[in-house]
Design an enzyme around this catalytic site. Structure first.
Site, short mmCIF file in Angstrom:
data_model
loop_
_atom_site.label_atom_id
_atom_site.label_comp_id
_atom_site.label_asym_id
_atom_site.label_seq_id
_atom_site.Cartn_x
_atom_site.Cartn_y
_atom_site.Cartn_z
N GLU A 261 14.91 16.00 3.66
CA GLU A 261 16.29 15.62 3.36
C GLU A 261 16.78 16.40 2.15
O GLU A 261 16.02 16.60 1.19
CB GLU A 261 16.38 14.12 3.08
CG GLU A 261 16.05 13.30 4.33
CD GLU A 261 16.18 11.78 4.12
OE1 GLU A 261 16.56 11.35 3.02
OE2 GLU A 261 15.88 11.05 5.08
N HIS A 284 21.08 9.30 5.45
CA HIS A 284 20.26 8.25 4.82
C HIS A 284 21.14 7.20 4.10
O HIS A 284 20.96 6.93 2.91
CB HIS A 284 19.27 8.88 3.83
CG HIS A 284 18.06 8.02 3.60
ND1 HIS A 284 16.81 8.53 3.37
CD2 HIS A 284 17.90 6.67 3.59
CE1 HIS A 284 15.94 7.55 3.21
NE2 HIS A 284 16.58 6.41 3.33
N1 NAD Z 1 17.69 4.00 6.21
C1 NAD Z 1 17.72 3.40 5.07
O1 NAD Z 1 18.60 3.60 4.24
C2 NAD Z 1 16.66 2.38 4.76
C3 NAD Z 1 16.97 1.30 3.91
C4 NAD Z 1 15.98 0.32 3.71
C5 NAD Z 1 14.73 0.48 4.28
N2 NAD Z 1 14.44 1.55 5.04
C6 NAD Z 1 13.12 1.73 5.66
O2 NAD Z 1 13.01 0.86 6.78
C7 NAD Z 1 11.63 0.57 7.04
C8 NAD Z 1 11.46 -0.92 7.28
O3 NAD Z 1 11.81 -1.64 6.11
P1 NAD Z 1 11.39 -3.18 5.95
O4 NAD Z 1 11.99 -3.66 4.69
O5 NAD Z 1 11.66 -3.92 7.21
O6 NAD Z 1 9.81 -3.00 5.78
P2 NAD Z 1 8.67 -4.08 5.97
O7 NAD Z 1 7.54 -3.63 5.16
O8 NAD Z 1 9.25 -5.45 5.74
O9 NAD Z 1 8.31 -3.99 7.55
C9 NAD Z 1 7.62 -2.92 8.12
C10 NAD Z 1 6.87 -3.47 9.33
O10 NAD Z 1 6.35 -2.37 10.06
C11 NAD Z 1 5.05 -2.74 10.52
N3 NAD Z 1 4.34 -1.50 10.86
C12 NAD Z 1 3.88 -0.55 10.02
N4 NAD Z 1 3.35 0.47 10.70
C13 NAD Z 1 3.50 0.17 12.02
C14 NAD Z 1 3.20 0.84 13.22
N5 NAD Z 1 2.62 2.07 13.20
N6 NAD Z 1 3.48 0.24 14.38
C15 NAD Z 1 4.07 -0.98 14.41
N7 NAD Z 1 4.38 -1.68 13.31
C16 NAD Z 1 4.13 -1.09 12.12
C17 NAD Z 1 4.48 -3.53 9.38
O11 NAD Z 1 3.39 -4.33 9.77
C18 NAD Z 1 5.70 -4.36 8.96
O12 NAD Z 1 5.78 -5.57 9.66
C19 NAD Z 1 10.87 1.10 5.83
O13 NAD Z 1 10.26 2.31 6.16
C20 NAD Z 1 11.95 1.31 4.79
O14 NAD Z 1 11.62 2.33 3.86
C21 NAD Z 1 15.40 2.50 5.31
#
Ligand code: NAD
Length: 400
Positions: A261, A284
């Site tokens: 990015e 993003h």
């Molecule tokens: N686009 C954006 O601006 C933005 C904003 C906030 C968060 N995010 C991203 O979104 C994602 C999710 O955030 P969250 O707060 O829900 O996180 P979280 O930690 O609450 O949930 C992640 C889930 O993914 C599961 N997981 C991990 N690896 C896996 C796999 N290979 N297969 C299946 N399940 C798997 C974990 O067990 C967990 O339940 C993160 O990567 C975070 O960085 C992006």
């Protein structure tokens, strides 16, 4: 006693200042970030500093900020803070990992509907001056199957909203997660891919997830299904996605995160996904809303206030976590110490020697440090406080 002072940089949402003022702290705000020397000067007399991503809190800053007790990152990332150096100095750091959950979910819902109606193409044609009123390839989303990969904070909230829209929701998570509403857990990613009309990724950034979604996974998705990634850029092979969009196997995609990015506002954006049909690309911004900023302000200011006023390190990113409840009567000692065997026994021996009547005790360790919070039903004996403060293992001790 002097009031605690907090310096808020980088236009942190006013919700933060309101929380601090309610806690009787003196708030200083600046709209921009500060370089190292200016930051050091501004931090004199400050107990807390609030930053976003542009202010670097280096070891040198920490060495020259003798009054600093806590750092608030009013954002998600904490790379801009030397967390280890802060921990070594007993300075707690907090961030807001989940305050933008709702914003991400709303973006994803909007994208699913936009892709199902092929809005990227429709709006482009209108801007090009072409009236194309065809229903070809446009669908409602109700009754369709949404497959959520990663059923954490975002995945579960998406599950609830998607069901309200009439989706059948299935999910796959490597951890044991409770299904919300009528959502159904599936045992394997392959099963999810085989059943879903829309696949959306919400996994975390653990190293094992790098490249987890590539040519093999796209091939297992249903023909003419849709794909969304608003989690981490590194989990998806963009070139493989491009091929599956060009072949028509994937009918639409929305991407908010990318393997590489651009660093700064206005930098050029390079991607294999540029220029493809029915593909939404966003820079993003999943979590970037005013509401998320407000929630972040409220959340991080609350964590800092609870730490300063009651010693709670709940959700600290660098000190041992103790979610000490607010003190109701009696008194409290919070002790950060070197993580060596026998500290708790010594602490309790000193308390017993001074006849302190302990009514609650909370302990946690993290790396080289331990943290113990002890509540007594009456005023903490002065001898116990002195004894604990002077003990070899003590980094700092605070009373409440
Ligand atoms: N686009 C954006 O601006 C933005 C904003 C906030 C968060 N995010 C991203 O979104 C994602 C999710 O955030 P969250 O707060 O829900 O996180 P979280 O930690 O609450 O949930 C992640 C889930 O993914 C599961 N997981 C991990 N690896 C896996 C796999 N290979 N297969 C299946 N399940 C798997 C974990 O067990 C967990 O339940 C993160 O990567 C975070 O960085 C992006």
């Amino acid at each position: 006693m002097n009031k605690h002072e907090v310096l808020l940089l980088e236009n942190i949402h006013p919700a933060a200042g309101e929380v601090f003022e309610r806690n009787d702290f003196v708030v200083h705000t600046r709209s921009h970030s500060l370089g190292e020397d200016d930051l050091i000067e501004a931090l004199q007399g400050m107990s807390m500093v609030g930053i976003r991503s542009n202010t670097k809190v280096t070891e040198r800053v920490l060495d020259n900020a003798p009054d600093l007790l806590a750092i608030g990152a009013f954002c998600i990332g904490t790379n801009q803070i030397d967390l280890d150096a802060a921990a070594q100095r007993g300075i707690a750091a907090f961030n807001a990992p989940y305050s933008n959950t709702r914003s991400v979910v709303e973006l994803v819902i909007g994208e699913i509907i936009a892709l199902a109606r092929r809005l990227p193409e429709k709006t482009q044609r209108m801007h090009d001056g072409i009236w194309d009123k065809s229903a070809q390839g446009s669908h409602e989303v109700r009754g369709r199957t949404l497959g959520i990969v990663g059923y954490g904070n975002i995945g579960t909230q998406l599950s609830n909203l998607a069901e309200a829209l009439g989706f059948r929701v299935i999910f796959f998570d490597t951890a044991d997660r409770l299904a919300h509403g009528n959502a159904r857990r599936v045992g394997t990613l392959d099963q999810l891919l085989a059943e879903s009309d829309v696949v959306t990724l919400h996994v975390d950034g653990r190293p094992g997830n790098a490249g987890m979604f590539g040519a093999a996974e796209f091939a297992k998705m249903k023909p003419r299904s849709m794909f969304i990634n608003a989690s981490r850029g590194m989990v998806v092979d963009d070139v493989a996605l491009r091929e599956h969009i060009l072949s028509g196997h994937i009918a639409g995609a929305a991407l908010d995160v990318f393997p590489v990015e651009p660093k700064a506002q206005g930098d050029p954006f390079e991607s294999a996904l540029r220029g493809l049909p029915n593909v939404i690309l966003t820079p993003h911004v999943g979590g970037s809303t005013q509401e998320a900023q407000e929630e972040i302000g409220f959340f991080v200011a609350g964590k800092l206030s609870n730490f300063i006023n009651g010693g709670s390190t709940a959700l600290s990113v660098n000190l041992p976590e103790v979610a000490a409840p607010p003190l109701e009567g009696g008194s409290r000692i919070a002790l950060l110490h070197h993580n060596v065997p026998g500290v708790l026994a010594k602490v309790n021996q000193i308390l017993a020697d001074h006849e302190a009547n302990v009514c609650a005790q909370y302990l946690s360790t993290r790396g080289e440090q331990g943290y113990v919070v002890t509540d007594t039903s009456t005023e903490m004996p002065a001898g116990a406080i002195d004894g604990l403060r002077e003990a070899d293992h003590t980094i700092w001790l605070r009373t409440y």
